[in-house]
Design a protein around this motif. Sequence first.
Motif, short mmCIF file in Angstrom:
data_model
loop_
_atom_site.label_atom_id
_atom_site.label_comp_id
_atom_site.label_asym_id
_atom_site.label_seq_id
_atom_site.Cartn_x
_atom_site.Cartn_y
_atom_site.Cartn_z
N ARG A 32 0.82 -1.20 0.00
CA ARG A 32 0.00 0.00 0.00
C ARG A 32 0.86 1.25 0.00
NH1 ARG A 32 -5.56 -0.91 3.18
NH2 ARG A 32 -5.86 1.15 2.29
N ALA A 33 0.24 2.32 -0.39
CA ALA A 33 0.90 3.61 -0.41
C ALA A 33 0.79 4.27 0.96
CB ALA A 33 0.27 4.50 -1.46
N GLY A 34 1.72 5.17 1.21
CA GLY A 34 1.71 5.93 2.44
C GLY A 34 2.01 7.38 2.15
N GLY A 35 1.77 8.20 3.15
CA GLY A 35 2.06 9.62 2.99
C GLY A 35 2.43 10.27 4.30
N TRP A 36 3.20 11.30 4.20
CA TRP A 36 3.46 12.20 5.33
C TRP A 36 2.88 13.56 4.97
CZ3 TRP A 36 4.95 11.09 10.11
CH2 TRP A 36 5.75 9.97 10.36
N VAL A 48 3.94 16.39 2.36
CA VAL A 48 5.38 16.30 2.62
C VAL A 48 6.00 15.19 1.76
CG1 VAL A 48 7.16 15.81 4.35
CG2 VAL A 48 5.14 17.18 4.97
N ALA A 49 5.39 14.00 1.79
CA ALA A 49 5.96 12.88 1.04
C ALA A 49 4.89 11.83 0.79
CB ALA A 49 7.11 12.25 1.82
N THR A 50 5.06 11.11 -0.30
CA THR A 50 4.29 9.91 -0.55
C THR A 50 5.26 8.79 -0.86
OG1 THR A 50 2.44 8.92 -1.76
CG2 THR A 50 3.91 10.34 -3.01
N PHE A 51 4.92 7.58 -0.48
CA PHE A 51 5.88 6.48 -0.60
C PHE A 51 5.12 5.16 -0.63
CE2 PHE A 51 5.11 5.23 3.75
CZ PHE A 51 4.78 6.41 4.39
N THR A 52 5.81 4.14 -1.10
CA THR A 52 5.31 2.78 -0.94
C THR A 52 5.95 2.19 0.31
OG1 THR A 52 7.05 2.02 -2.42
CG2 THR A 52 4.87 2.38 -3.38
N TRP A 53 5.19 1.42 1.03
CA TRP A 53 5.70 0.90 2.29
C TRP A 53 6.81 -0.13 2.05
CZ3 TRP A 53 4.31 2.53 7.13
CH2 TRP A 53 3.21 3.40 7.18
N ASP A 54 6.78 -0.81 0.93
CA ASP A 54 7.69 -1.93 0.74
C ASP A 54 8.62 -1.80 -0.43
OD1 ASP A 54 7.71 -5.16 -0.46
OD2 ASP A 54 8.52 -4.66 1.51
N SER A 55 8.17 -1.22 -1.54
CA SER A 55 8.96 -1.31 -2.77
C SER A 55 10.01 -0.23 -2.93
CB SER A 55 8.04 -1.26 -3.99
OG SER A 55 7.44 0.02 -4.10
N GLY A 56 10.01 0.77 -2.06
CA GLY A 56 11.08 1.73 -2.10
C GLY A 56 10.80 3.03 -2.82
N PRO A 63 9.54 21.78 -1.08
CA PRO A 63 10.16 22.51 0.04
C PRO A 63 11.06 21.66 0.92
CG PRO A 63 7.83 23.04 -0.13
CD PRO A 63 8.08 21.85 -1.02
N VAL A 64 10.95 20.34 0.83
CA VAL A 64 11.71 19.48 1.74
C VAL A 64 12.61 18.49 1.03
CG1 VAL A 64 9.83 19.67 3.42
CG2 VAL A 64 9.95 17.66 1.95
N LYS A 65 12.55 18.39 -0.27
CA LYS A 65 13.19 17.27 -0.96
C LYS A 65 14.70 17.25 -0.82
CE LYS A 65 13.26 19.55 -5.49
NZ LYS A 65 12.78 19.47 -6.89
#
Length: 122
Positions: A32-36, A48-56, A63-65
Amino acid sequence: QVQLLESGGGLVEAGGSLRISCAASGRFFSSRAGGWFRQAPGKEREFVATFTWDSGYTQLADPVKDRFTISRDKAKNTVFLQMNDLRPEDTAGYYCAAGGVLTTKWNDYDFWGQGTQVTVSS
């Protein structure tokens, strides 16, 4: 149902670093996807960020990258947000989210943590 628990916030001086974490549990699928997101008093919730929990996969907001990074402990279903060179404008409640798609829009996420406060003094 997914439970998300953030931790690691606190008070830091400008230029300092903090690492906050988000641990997921419950009926959780690592693909699943995640976000901050973050929200300061009187302001809208900010991506702030979006990410996959497992695939990297990770995408950070402009502003933060160059200052923030995402890392993972897959075995513990935990994602970390490493925040370096913190600025007073980074002061906010930081919230972790989980959902089915990678997105920068907060209302596309299904589950939210309670948040952790980050305060940066000047």
